[in-house]
Write a protein that holds these residues in place. Structure first.
Motif, PDB file in Angstrom:
ATOM      1  N   GLN A 132      26.165 -40.857  40.457  1.00  0.00           N
ATOM      2  CA  GLN A 132      25.190 -41.857  40.016  1.00  0.00           C
ATOM      3  C   GLN A 132      26.034 -42.953  39.591  1.00  0.00           C
ATOM      4  O   GLN A 132      25.356 -44.052  39.115  1.00  0.00           O
ATOM      5  CB  GLN A 132      24.398 -41.057  39.111  1.00  0.00           C
ATOM      6  CG  GLN A 132      23.305 -40.015  39.429  1.00  0.00           C
ATOM      7  CD  GLN A 132      22.419 -40.716  40.554  1.00  0.00           C
ATOM      8  OE1 GLN A 132      21.954 -41.770  40.440  1.00  0.00           O
ATOM      9  NE2 GLN A 132      22.166 -40.000  41.488  1.00  0.00           N
ATOM     10  N   GLY A 133      27.428 -42.926  39.520  1.00  0.00           N
ATOM     11  CA  GLY A 133      28.219 -43.942  38.981  1.00  0.00           C
ATOM     12  C   GLY A 133      28.366 -44.322  37.674  1.00  0.00           C
ATOM     13  O   GLY A 133      28.395 -45.378  37.055  1.00  0.00           O
ATOM     14  N   VAL A 134      28.236 -42.897  36.887  1.00  0.00           N
ATOM     15  CA  VAL A 134      28.584 -43.091  35.464  1.00  0.00           C
ATOM     16  C   VAL A 134      30.136 -43.521  35.255  1.00  0.00           C
ATOM     17  O   VAL A 134      30.876 -42.623  35.435  1.00  0.00           O
ATOM     18  CB  VAL A 134      28.266 -41.885  34.587  1.00  0.00           C
ATOM     19  CG1 VAL A 134      28.543 -42.047  33.131  1.00  0.00           C
ATOM     20  CG2 VAL A 134      26.704 -41.543  34.845  1.00  0.00           C
ATOM     21  N   PRO A 135      30.669 -44.676  34.433  1.00  0.00           N
ATOM     22  CA  PRO A 135      31.712 -45.058  34.511  1.00  0.00           C
ATOM     23  C   PRO A 135      32.656 -44.287  33.668  1.00  0.00           C
ATOM     24  O   PRO A 135      33.822 -44.036  34.201  1.00  0.00           O
ATOM     25  CB  PRO A 135      31.678 -46.371  33.674  1.00  0.00           C
ATOM     26  CG  PRO A 135      30.110 -46.811  33.766  1.00  0.00           C
ATOM     27  CD  PRO A 135      29.400 -45.666  34.035  1.00  0.00           C
ATOM     28  N   TYR A 136      32.181 -43.524  32.573  1.00  0.00           N
ATOM     29  CA  TYR A 136      32.834 -42.749  31.663  1.00  0.00           C
ATOM     30  C   TYR A 136      32.477 -41.384  31.565  1.00  0.00           C
ATOM     31  O   TYR A 136      31.087 -41.534  31.315  1.00  0.00           O
ATOM     32  CB  TYR A 136      33.539 -43.307  30.389  1.00  0.00           C
ATOM     33  CG  TYR A 136      34.460 -44.555  30.605  1.00  0.00           C
ATOM     34  CD1 TYR A 136      35.633 -44.351  30.583  1.00  0.00           C
ATOM     35  CD2 TYR A 136      33.832 -45.825  30.800  1.00  0.00           C
ATOM     36  CE1 TYR A 136      36.620 -45.641  30.946  1.00  0.00           C
ATOM     37  CE2 TYR A 136      34.549 -47.185  30.891  1.00  0.00           C
ATOM     38  CZ  TYR A 136      36.080 -46.589  31.005  1.00  0.00           C
ATOM     39  OH  TYR A 136      36.823 -47.787  30.965  1.00  0.00           O
ATOM     40  N   TYR A 137      33.185 -40.228  31.452  1.00  0.00           N
ATOM     41  CA  TYR A 137      32.788 -39.007  31.440  1.00  0.00           C
ATOM     42  C   TYR A 137      33.749 -38.319  30.447  1.00  0.00           C
ATOM     43  O   TYR A 137      34.739 -38.169  30.972  1.00  0.00           O
ATOM     44  CB  TYR A 137      32.322 -38.290  32.765  1.00  0.00           C
ATOM     45  CG  TYR A 137      31.514 -37.058  32.677  1.00  0.00           C
ATOM     46  CD1 TYR A 137      30.526 -36.507  31.411  1.00  0.00           C
ATOM     47  CD2 TYR A 137      32.090 -35.934  33.457  1.00  0.00           C
ATOM     48  CE1 TYR A 137      30.416 -35.339  31.332  1.00  0.00           C
ATOM     49  CE2 TYR A 137      31.588 -34.599  33.383  1.00  0.00           C
ATOM     50  CZ  TYR A 137      30.762 -34.297  32.386  1.00  0.00           C
ATOM     51  OH  TYR A 137      30.270 -32.979  32.100  1.00  0.00           O
ATOM     52  N   TRP A 138      33.244 -37.662  29.360  1.00  0.00           N
ATOM     53  CA  TRP A 138      34.167 -36.747  28.688  1.00  0.00           C
ATOM     54  C   TRP A 138      33.689 -35.401  28.510  1.00  0.00           C
ATOM     55  O   TRP A 138      32.291 -35.430  28.409  1.00  0.00           O
ATOM     56  CB  TRP A 138      34.218 -37.376  27.142  1.00  0.00           C
ATOM     57  CG  TRP A 138      34.725 -38.514  26.994  1.00  0.00           C
ATOM     58  CD1 TRP A 138      35.386 -39.394  27.956  1.00  0.00           C
ATOM     59  CD2 TRP A 138      34.809 -39.327  25.760  1.00  0.00           C
ATOM     60  NE1 TRP A 138      35.247 -40.741  27.475  1.00  0.00           N
ATOM     61  CE2 TRP A 138      35.316 -40.446  26.015  1.00  0.00           C
ATOM     62  CE3 TRP A 138      34.348 -38.939  24.400  1.00  0.00           C
ATOM     63  CZ2 TRP A 138      35.509 -41.476  24.921  1.00  0.00           C
ATOM     64  CZ3 TRP A 138      34.802 -39.870  23.511  1.00  0.00           C
ATOM     65  CH2 TRP A 138      35.365 -41.178  23.465  1.00  0.00           C
ATOM     66  N   VAL A 139      34.695 -34.498  28.714  1.00  0.00           N
ATOM     67  CA  VAL A 139      34.146 -33.253  28.895  1.00  0.00           C
ATOM     68  C   VAL A 139      35.010 -32.615  27.288  1.00  0.00           C
ATOM     69  O   VAL A 139      36.092 -32.513  27.484  1.00  0.00           O
ATOM     70  CB  VAL A 139      34.291 -32.170  30.058  1.00  0.00           C
ATOM     71  CG1 VAL A 139      33.835 -30.783  29.888  1.00  0.00           C
ATOM     72  CG2 VAL A 139      33.631 -32.965  31.132  1.00  0.00           C
ATOM     73  N   ILE A 140      34.185 -32.017  26.389  1.00  0.00           N
ATOM     74  CA  ILE A 140      34.725 -31.622  25.136  1.00  0.00           C
ATOM     75  C   ILE A 140      34.726 -30.065  25.387  1.00  0.00           C
ATOM     76  O   ILE A 140      33.461 -29.692  25.218  1.00  0.00           O
ATOM     77  CB  ILE A 140      34.216 -32.078  24.092  1.00  0.00           C
ATOM     78  CG1 ILE A 140      34.625 -33.972  24.048  1.00  0.00           C
ATOM     79  CG2 ILE A 140      34.744 -31.688  22.688  1.00  0.00           C
ATOM     80  CD1 ILE A 140      33.816 -34.602  23.040  1.00  0.00           C
ATOM     81  N   ASP A 141      35.602 -29.312  24.994  1.00  0.00           N
ATOM     82  CA  ASP A 141      35.559 -27.747  24.910  1.00  0.00           C
ATOM     83  C   ASP A 141      36.117 -27.176  23.511  1.00  0.00           C
ATOM     84  O   ASP A 141      37.290 -27.345  23.214  1.00  0.00           O
ATOM     85  CB  ASP A 141      36.491 -27.099  26.072  1.00  0.00           C
ATOM     86  CG  ASP A 141      36.352 -25.808  25.935  1.00  0.00           C
ATOM     87  OD1 ASP A 141      35.925 -25.346  24.977  1.00  0.00           O
ATOM     88  OD2 ASP A 141      36.608 -25.067  27.100  1.00  0.00           O
ATOM     89  N   PRO A 142      35.242 -26.971  22.599  1.00  0.00           N
ATOM     90  CA  PRO A 142      35.520 -26.609  21.264  1.00  0.00           C
ATOM     91  C   PRO A 142      36.211 -25.464  21.292  1.00  0.00           C
ATOM     92  O   PRO A 142      36.982 -24.886  20.315  1.00  0.00           O
ATOM     93  CB  PRO A 142      34.037 -26.531  20.612  1.00  0.00           C
ATOM     94  CG  PRO A 142      33.287 -26.815  21.385  1.00  0.00           C
ATOM     95  CD  PRO A 142      33.665 -27.014  23.007  1.00  0.00           C
ATOM     96  N   VAL A 143      35.964 -24.429  22.297  1.00  0.00           N
ATOM     97  CA  VAL A 143      36.528 -23.059  22.080  1.00  0.00           C
ATOM     98  C   VAL A 143      38.149 -23.318  22.484  1.00  0.00           C
ATOM     99  O   VAL A 143      38.869 -22.795  21.866  1.00  0.00           O
ATOM    100  CB  VAL A 143      35.864 -22.091  23.051  1.00  0.00           C
ATOM    101  CG1 VAL A 143      36.548 -20.662  23.293  1.00  0.00           C
ATOM    102  CG2 VAL A 143      34.341 -22.084  22.459  1.00  0.00           C
ATOM    103  N   ASN A 144      38.315 -23.978  23.570  1.00  0.00           N
ATOM    104  CA  ASN A 144      39.710 -24.125  24.053  1.00  0.00           C
ATOM    105  C   ASN A 144      40.455 -25.303  23.512  1.00  0.00           C
ATOM    106  O   ASN A 144      41.581 -25.665  23.588  1.00  0.00           O
ATOM    107  CB  ASN A 144      39.704 -24.056  25.654  1.00  0.00           C
ATOM    108  CG  ASN A 144      39.529 -22.903  26.152  1.00  0.00           C
ATOM    109  OD1 ASN A 144      39.942 -21.689  25.877  1.00  0.00           O
ATOM    110  ND2 ASN A 144      38.484 -23.014  27.096  1.00  0.00           N
ATOM    111  N   ARG A 145      39.502 -26.129  22.376  1.00  0.00           N
ATOM    112  CA  ARG A 145      40.064 -27.256  21.950  1.00  0.00           C
ATOM    113  C   ARG A 145      40.778 -28.185  22.891  1.00  0.00           C
ATOM    114  O   ARG A 145      41.835 -28.835  22.471  1.00  0.00           O
ATOM    115  CB  ARG A 145      40.827 -26.912  20.648  1.00  0.00           C
ATOM    116  CG  ARG A 145      40.206 -25.799  19.804  1.00  0.00           C
ATOM    117  CD  ARG A 145      41.258 -25.552  18.587  1.00  0.00           C
ATOM    118  NE  ARG A 145      40.377 -24.726  17.652  1.00  0.00           N
ATOM    119  CZ  ARG A 145      40.592 -24.733  16.396  1.00  0.00           C
ATOM    120  NH1 ARG A 145      41.197 -25.709  15.873  1.00  0.00           N
ATOM    121  NH2 ARG A 145      39.873 -24.090  15.606  1.00  0.00           N
TER     122      ARG A 145
END
Length: 190
Positions: A132-145
């Motif tokens: 869809q062309g989303v310029p920035y994507y962050w994936v945050i994993d609190p378990v693995n920090r």
């Protein structure tokens, strides 16, 4: 009986999405498929609150757009309606902010990985956001920090940052912003 193919399936749309029950679950439609998940766990909520606070403060101070907290529907297409954990829309894209939701592509979508279904955030949604062309994507994993920062370069995401533990995160989309990750990870408390 004939073999079923991917083209035989019924794709759900935004109209179908609007008719889903208000049952306390998080509903999304990803490329026409319905997904449902329960409310997030405590660690997820703590990390979400910290990132929201940091980003909202940055965006408001610089007057560069708006940050939205889930649940908030983002209609990327008629068959992809997502509920990311955080959404940033710059002033340049503010016309996508509607009364009931966001209709269009925000500058940044952030997902906090759910322990119950991590591949939905790391693979399925990534693919949709990329398409869809989303310029920035962050994936945050609190378990693995960990924090993974992806930047759309041409038609595909390029990994810009993959940070863990007590690293310092300097996101490309917010020049000058420094996030001390040691301050956002949940402490060992109930």
């Amino acid at each position: 009986m004939a073999d079923s193919t991917a083209t035989d399936r019924t794709l759900l749309t935004y109209e179908d999405f609007k008719n889903l029950p208000d049952d306390g679950m998080r509903h999304e439609i990803l490329d026409g498929d319905h997904y449902m998940s329960p409310s997030p766990q405590t660690a997820h909520q703590r990390v979400l609150a910290d990132f929201y606070y940091i980003l909202r403060q940055e965006v408001e101070e610089r007057r560069i757009g708006e940050v939205f907290l889930s649940p908030y529907d983002v209609v990327l297409s008629d068959t992809s309606i997502v509920v990311p954990d955080l959404v940033y829309v710059s002033n340049a894209r503010s016309d996508i902010i509607k009364k009931e939701n966001i209709r269009g592509v925000p500058d940044l979508l952030i997902e906090i990985v759910s322990p119950s279904n991590p591949t939905r955030d790391t693979q399925r949604k990534r693919s949709i956001y990329e398409k869809q062309g989303v310029p920035y994507y962050w994936v945050i994993d609190p378990v693995n920090r960990t924090v993974t920062e992806l930047v759309l370069t041409g038609p595909a995401y390029k990994l810009r940052s993959d940070l863990a533990g007590e690293a310092v995160f300097k996101p490309e989309i917010f020049p000058g912003l420094v996030i001390d990750l040691s301050a956002v990870w949940p402490q060992d408390r109930t």
